[in-house]
Write a protein that holds these residues in place. Structure first.
Motif, PDB file in Angstrom:
ATOM      1  N   GLU A  71       0.833  -1.213   0.000  1.00  0.00           N
ATOM      2  CA  GLU A  71       0.000   0.000   0.000  1.00  0.00           C
ATOM      3  C   GLU A  71       0.859   1.251   0.000  1.00  0.00           C
ATOM      4  OE1 GLU A  71      -2.930   0.506   3.129  1.00  0.00           O
ATOM      5  OE2 GLU A  71      -3.722  -1.495   2.699  1.00  0.00           O
ATOM      6  N   GLN A  72       1.979   1.160   0.713  1.00  0.00           N
ATOM      7  CA  GLN A  72       2.886   2.306   0.825  1.00  0.00           C
ATOM      8  C   GLN A  72       3.893   2.371  -0.325  1.00  0.00           C
ATOM      9  OE1 GLN A  72       2.331   4.541   3.278  1.00  0.00           O
ATOM     10  NE2 GLN A  72       0.652   3.224   3.921  1.00  0.00           N
ATOM     11  N   GLY A  73       3.778   1.412  -1.254  1.00  0.00           N
ATOM     12  CA  GLY A  73       4.688   1.405  -2.392  1.00  0.00           C
ATOM     13  C   GLY A  73       6.078   0.911  -2.046  1.00  0.00           C
ATOM     14  N   ARG A  74       6.189   0.057  -1.043  1.00  0.00           N
ATOM     15  CA  ARG A  74       7.495  -0.444  -0.615  1.00  0.00           C
ATOM     16  C   ARG A  74       7.653  -1.921  -0.979  1.00  0.00           C
ATOM     17  NH1 ARG A  74      10.636   2.441   3.030  1.00  0.00           N
ATOM     18  NH2 ARG A  74      12.124   0.934   2.221  1.00  0.00           N
ATOM     19  N   GLN A  75       7.786  -2.202  -2.255  1.00  0.00           N
ATOM     20  CA  GLN A  75       7.954  -3.577  -2.748  1.00  0.00           C
ATOM     21  C   GLN A  75       9.191  -4.223  -2.127  1.00  0.00           C
ATOM     22  OE1 GLN A  75       5.714  -5.057  -4.974  1.00  0.00           O
ATOM     23  NE2 GLN A  75       6.807  -6.943  -4.552  1.00  0.00           N
ATOM     24  N   ASP A  76      10.247  -3.402  -1.878  1.00  0.00           N
ATOM     25  CA  ASP A  76      11.488  -3.921  -1.303  1.00  0.00           C
ATOM     26  C   ASP A  76      11.277  -4.528   0.086  1.00  0.00           C
ATOM     27  OD1 ASP A  76      10.938  -1.200  -0.538  1.00  0.00           O
ATOM     28  OD2 ASP A  76      12.948  -1.081   0.340  1.00  0.00           O
ATOM     29  N   LEU A  77      10.309  -4.011   0.835  1.00  0.00           N
ATOM     30  CA  LEU A  77      10.009  -4.555   2.160  1.00  0.00           C
ATOM     31  C   LEU A  77       8.963  -5.669   2.086  1.00  0.00           C
ATOM     32  CD1 LEU A  77       9.867  -1.254   4.256  1.00  0.00           C
ATOM     33  CD2 LEU A  77      11.708  -2.931   4.191  1.00  0.00           C
ATOM     34  N   ALA A  78       8.091  -5.612   1.099  1.00  0.00           N
ATOM     35  CA  ALA A  78       7.033  -6.618   0.965  1.00  0.00           C
ATOM     36  C   ALA A  78       7.589  -7.963   0.499  1.00  0.00           C
ATOM     37  CB  ALA A  78       5.969  -6.126  -0.012  1.00  0.00           C
ATOM     38  N   ASP A  79       8.584  -7.953  -0.380  1.00  0.00           N
ATOM     39  CA  ASP A  79       9.123  -9.203  -0.927  1.00  0.00           C
ATOM     40  C   ASP A  79       9.646 -10.163   0.144  1.00  0.00           C
ATOM     41  OD1 ASP A  79       8.396  -8.509  -3.481  1.00  0.00           O
ATOM     42  OD2 ASP A  79      10.376  -7.737  -4.031  1.00  0.00           O
ATOM     43  N   PRO A  80      10.462  -9.699   1.103  1.00  0.00           N
ATOM     44  CA  PRO A  80      10.926 -10.634   2.147  1.00  0.00           C
ATOM     45  C   PRO A  80       9.772 -11.178   2.997  1.00  0.00           C
ATOM     46  CG  PRO A  80      12.216  -8.610   2.203  1.00  0.00           C
ATOM     47  CD  PRO A  80      11.126  -8.400   1.221  1.00  0.00           C
ATOM     48  N   GLU A  81       8.768 -10.364   3.242  1.00  0.00           N
ATOM     49  CA  GLU A  81       7.609 -10.817   4.026  1.00  0.00           C
ATOM     50  C   GLU A  81       6.879 -11.937   3.282  1.00  0.00           C
ATOM     51  OE1 GLU A  81       6.646  -9.917   7.129  1.00  0.00           O
ATOM     52  OE2 GLU A  81       8.271  -8.474   7.319  1.00  0.00           O
ATOM     53  N   LEU A  82       6.681 -11.749   1.977  1.00  0.00           N
ATOM     54  CA  LEU A  82       6.000 -12.762   1.170  1.00  0.00           C
ATOM     55  C   LEU A  82       6.840 -14.033   1.053  1.00  0.00           C
ATOM     56  CD1 LEU A  82       4.486 -10.426  -1.563  1.00  0.00           C
ATOM     57  CD2 LEU A  82       3.275 -11.567   0.303  1.00  0.00           C
ATOM     58  N   ALA A  83       8.159 -13.868   1.013  1.00  0.00           N
ATOM     59  CA  ALA A  83       9.043 -15.041   0.973  1.00  0.00           C
ATOM     60  C   ALA A  83       8.923 -15.824   2.290  1.00  0.00           C
ATOM     61  CB  ALA A  83      10.487 -14.595   0.746  1.00  0.00           C
ATOM     62  N   GLN A  84       8.806 -15.099   3.404  1.00  0.00           N
ATOM     63  CA  GLN A  84       8.646 -15.756   4.699  1.00  0.00           C
ATOM     64  C   GLN A  84       7.309 -16.499   4.766  1.00  0.00           C
ATOM     65  OE1 GLN A  84       9.457 -13.579   8.264  1.00  0.00           O
ATOM     66  NE2 GLN A  84      11.293 -12.632   7.441  1.00  0.00           N
ATOM     67  N   VAL A  85       6.269 -15.931   4.157  1.00  0.00           N
ATOM     68  CA  VAL A  85       4.960 -16.595   4.122  1.00  0.00           C
ATOM     69  C   VAL A  85       5.115 -17.967   3.464  1.00  0.00           C
ATOM     70  CG1 VAL A  85       2.677 -16.564   3.035  1.00  0.00           C
ATOM     71  CG2 VAL A  85       3.539 -14.523   4.171  1.00  0.00           C
ATOM     72  N   GLU A  86       5.842 -18.010   2.351  1.00  0.00           N
ATOM     73  CA  GLU A  86       6.048 -19.277   1.630  1.00  0.00           C
ATOM     74  C   GLU A  86       6.769 -20.294   2.514  1.00  0.00           C
ATOM     75  OE1 GLU A  86       4.896 -20.156  -1.455  1.00  0.00           O
ATOM     76  OE2 GLU A  86       3.820 -18.272  -1.235  1.00  0.00           O
TER      77      GLU A  86
END
Length: 149
Positions: A71-86
């Motif tokens: 939402e905040q436009g921070r793909q760089d921070l979202a990617d590690p979170e999504l990787a952790q979800v996996e």
């Protein structure tokens, strides 16, 4: 093999392969497991249900964080979170498809005689118990809304 043993095995693999995201995720699981064990009393073993709830909580936290970052436009921070979800999701039982969830929810609606959104609480309670560990609460809620709404 218990969840804690599985996590320790994966941690060793992650350390050897120098996978920092996997290691961070696995350490989070281990930490939450230890907190839950000490909270419940040292002699008490965690049930499979407790372990699943814990993993679902961790997945939900990471998905929520990733959504906020996006939402905040921070793909760089979202990617590690999504990787952790996996990584964390590997330890969860296979999740049901939306269609399968709808079928179970439809049976529950039929069983309870629910007809409107006023009955959503009763349906959600039964559906959440029946689908614990197999489906995300949000997916269950969406299915209930679609079938009652």
């Amino acid at each position: 093999m218990s969840l804690q043993q599985k996590v320790m095995e994966k941690m060793k693999e992650a350390m050897k392969s120098k996978d920092s995201i996997a290691l961070e995720s696995l350490r989070a699981i281990k930490s939450e497991l230890l907190l839950l064990q000490t909270k419940g009393g040292a002699s008490e073993e965690l049930t499979a249900e407790d372990e699943i709830k814990l993993l679902q909580k961790l997945v939900k936290q990471r998905k929520d964080s990733a959504a906020l970052y996006l939402e905040q436009g921070r793909q760089d921070l979202a990617d590690p979170e999504l990787a952790q979800v996996e990584i964390i999701s590997q330890f969860l039982p296979e999740q049901m498809s939306d269609e399968a969830i709808k079928i179970v929810v439809a049976k529950i609606i039929e069983k309870t005689g629910a007809t409107s959104m006023k009955d959503m609480g009763a349906v959600m309670g039964m559906a959440s118990k029946e689908l614990a560990g197999k489906a995300d609460g949000k997916a269950i809620s969406i299915a209930v809304k679609q079938l009652l709404g």
